[in-house]
Design a protein around this motif. Structure first.
Motif, PDB file in Angstrom:
ATOM      1  N   ASP A 149      -6.421   7.345   0.666  1.00 24.00           N
ATOM      2  CA  ASP A 149      -5.667   6.209   1.182  1.00 24.00           C
ATOM      3  C   ASP A 149      -6.694   5.249   1.773  1.00 24.00           C
ATOM      4  O   ASP A 149      -7.159   5.418   2.906  1.00 24.00           O
ATOM      5  N   GLY A 177       0.807  -1.220   0.000  1.00 21.01           N
ATOM      6  CA  GLY A 177       0.000   0.000   0.000  1.00 21.01           C
ATOM      7  C   GLY A 177       0.837   1.265   0.000  1.00 21.01           C
ATOM      8  O   GLY A 177       0.416   2.296  -0.536  1.00 21.01           O
ATOM      9  N   SER A 178       2.047   1.186   0.601  1.00 23.00           N
ATOM     10  CA  SER A 178       2.897   2.385   0.610  1.00 23.00           C
ATOM     11  C   SER A 178       3.213   2.789  -0.821  1.00 23.00           C
ATOM     12  O   SER A 178       3.125   3.968  -1.180  1.00 23.00           O
TER      13      SER A 178
HETATM   14  C1  LIG Z   1      -3.868   3.582   6.218  1.00 21.87           C
HETATM   15  C2  LIG Z   1      -2.621   2.916   5.703  1.00 21.87           C
HETATM   16  N1  LIG Z   1      -2.000   3.427   4.625  1.00 21.87           N
HETATM   17  C3  LIG Z   1      -0.898   2.870   4.116  1.00 21.87           C
HETATM   18  C4  LIG Z   1      -0.357   1.741   4.671  1.00 21.87           C
HETATM   19  C5  LIG Z   1       0.881   1.163   4.078  1.00 21.87           C
HETATM   20  O1  LIG Z   1       0.594  -0.051   3.463  1.00 21.87           O
HETATM   21  P1  LIG Z   1       1.685  -1.211   3.290  1.00 21.87           P
HETATM   22  O2  LIG Z   1       2.054  -1.659   4.675  1.00 21.87           O
HETATM   23  O3  LIG Z   1       0.945  -2.260   2.519  1.00 21.87           O
HETATM   24  O4  LIG Z   1       2.838  -0.633   2.552  1.00 21.87           O
HETATM   25  C6  LIG Z   1      -0.951   1.162   5.793  1.00 21.87           C
HETATM   26  C7  LIG Z   1      -0.375  -0.039   6.401  1.00 21.87           C
HETATM   27  O5  LIG Z   1      -0.884  -0.662   7.266  1.00 21.87           O
HETATM   28  C8  LIG Z   1      -2.118   1.772   6.323  1.00 21.87           C
HETATM   29  O6  LIG Z   1      -2.714   1.289   7.424  1.00 21.87           O
END
Ligand SMILES: Cc1ncc(COP(=O)(O)O)c(C=O)c1O
Length: 366
Positions: free
Chosen positions: A127, A4-5
């Motif tokens: 997000d 997700g990042s």
């Molecule tokens: C709201 C939110 N955005 C972004 C992320 C980042 O996602 P990732 O850990 O898959 O890179 C997270 C991770 O838990 C999250 O909770």
């Protein structure tokens, strides 16, 4: 597809380039005539700070908007911050709404933020790593009304779709704007009308050229279980979080630290008489003991200055009995730690070398 990042970084890169009023691909941020500003709530995930840092805008470009008692972005504060930045010569570019914050699961008012972005000519990024999939939950999809207004959206399929790590996803409304941010066709990557490279190149939509076939596991999950069942499991987790909230509320030794909206619950052991530092110490120890003895994998966080235990229920195997055990164990550990603390504060007897105080306590923690 990736975590997700990276999905958020892709969305924010498209937003930066689309809103820059300069050719950032050619001239870089040195070509900007005004500093860009992105807005997100003070609950925003840390990957957005990484994103603005990587994009050369710097952390200061990510304006943290205060949140209300439900941990949602304060829209009046957002309006004031945008106006102040304009007056100071900055260029407001994008609002990042969070659908399901990491801390508490709060969901910003997507409809209102979408409308504000439309009226004010700002990019609307959501997000939705935690909460976008609420859109498939029959009883809770209303919580993310307005999601479809987003110019870009990041979501994590390894969270509520139960897909093995990792499977993040970035969706950008306008394919042409998305392509304009990433597409490059050197001589060795020319598009062909036929042959093995006849399809549209995915590297025109992101950072990677070589990439794994992450979409396969997502497709297999959807084929095997179907959207309906996966959506019902989201509803089930939210019901379980409400059940856990009720358990917490009904025990006066426990305290909810934030409202429970979706599957994330913030609470702490607080029997009264302890200051914030002592509460942090005792709840931290409760969390570590629960992790180490394998009872529950809680994390901790701090919400509006109050430290707490954080439960995120996203397992389809979780049962209410598990939550009963969790509450029982938190209270049991909390009480035995309180006795230990009382014990530490009691002076040692000068002749026998033992501490006075509650003697034989039935402590079954060994
Ligand atoms: C709201 C939110 N955005 C972004 C992320 C980042 O996602 P990732 O850990 O898959 O890179 C997270 C991770 O838990 C999250 O909770």
């Amino acid at each position: 597809m990736d975590g997700g990042s990276k999905a958020n970084i892709i969305g924010l890169t498209v937003a930066r380039n689309a809103m820059a009023a300069a050719n950032v691909r050619e001239e870089g941020i040195a070509g900007l005539s005004q500093p860009l500003r992105f807005y997100a709530s003070d609950q925003v995930h840390s990957c957005h700070q990484k994103a603005v840092e990587l994009l050369g805008l710097g952390n200061r470009a990510l304006v943290r908007v205060p949140t209300d008692s439900r941990c949602r972005m304060d829209l009046e504060a957002l309006r004031l911050l945008i106006a102040a930045d304009r007056a100071a010569g900055c260029r407001p570019a994008c609002v990042i709404a969070t659908a399901g914050t990491t801390n508490t699961g709060a969901i910003d008012d997507l409809q209102a933020i979408g409308a504000l972005c439309r009226e004010d000519g700002l990019w609307f990024h959501v997000d939705g790593c935690i909460g976008a999939l609420l859109a498939i939950a029959p009883r809770h999809r209303h919580l993310v009304a307005g999601l479809s207004e987003a110019g870009s959206l990041a979501l994590d399929l390894h969270k509520w779709l139960h897909v093995p790590f990792e499977a993040g996803c970035a969706i950008v409304r306008e394919a042409s704007v998305h392509r304009a941010t990433f597409a490059l066709h050197p001589e060795y990557l020319e598009e062909k009308p036929r042959g093995i490279a006849a399809a549209e190149y995915l590297f025109d939509y992101g950072l990677q050229t070589s990439r794994g076939f992450r979409a396969l596991k997502v497709w297999m999950t959807l084929k095997e279980h179907g959207l309906n069942k996966l959506g019902r499991l989201i509803d089930q987790n939210i019901d379980q979080a409400q059940y856990l909230s009720d358990l917490v509320r009904s025990d006066e030794r426990l305290e909810l630290v934030a409202p429970t909206l979706i599957n994330i619950l913030c609470f702490r052991f607080n029997p009264g008489g302890l200051d914030e530092a002592q509460l942090r110490e005792i709840n931290n120890e409760i969390m570590l003991q629960l992790q180490e003895d394998g009872t529950a994998a809680l994390s901790d966080t701090t919400v509006h200055g109050r430290h707490c235990l954080r439960v995120a229920i996203c397992n389809h195997r979780t049962r209410r009995e598990d939550l009963d055990v969790l509450v029982r164990e938190v209270v049991r550990l909390g009480e035995s730690l309180m006795i230990g603390q009382l014990d530490r504060n009691t002076p040692i007897h000068p002749t026998c070398g033992r501490r006075a105080g509650p003697p034989a306590i039935a402590d079954d923690s060994d």
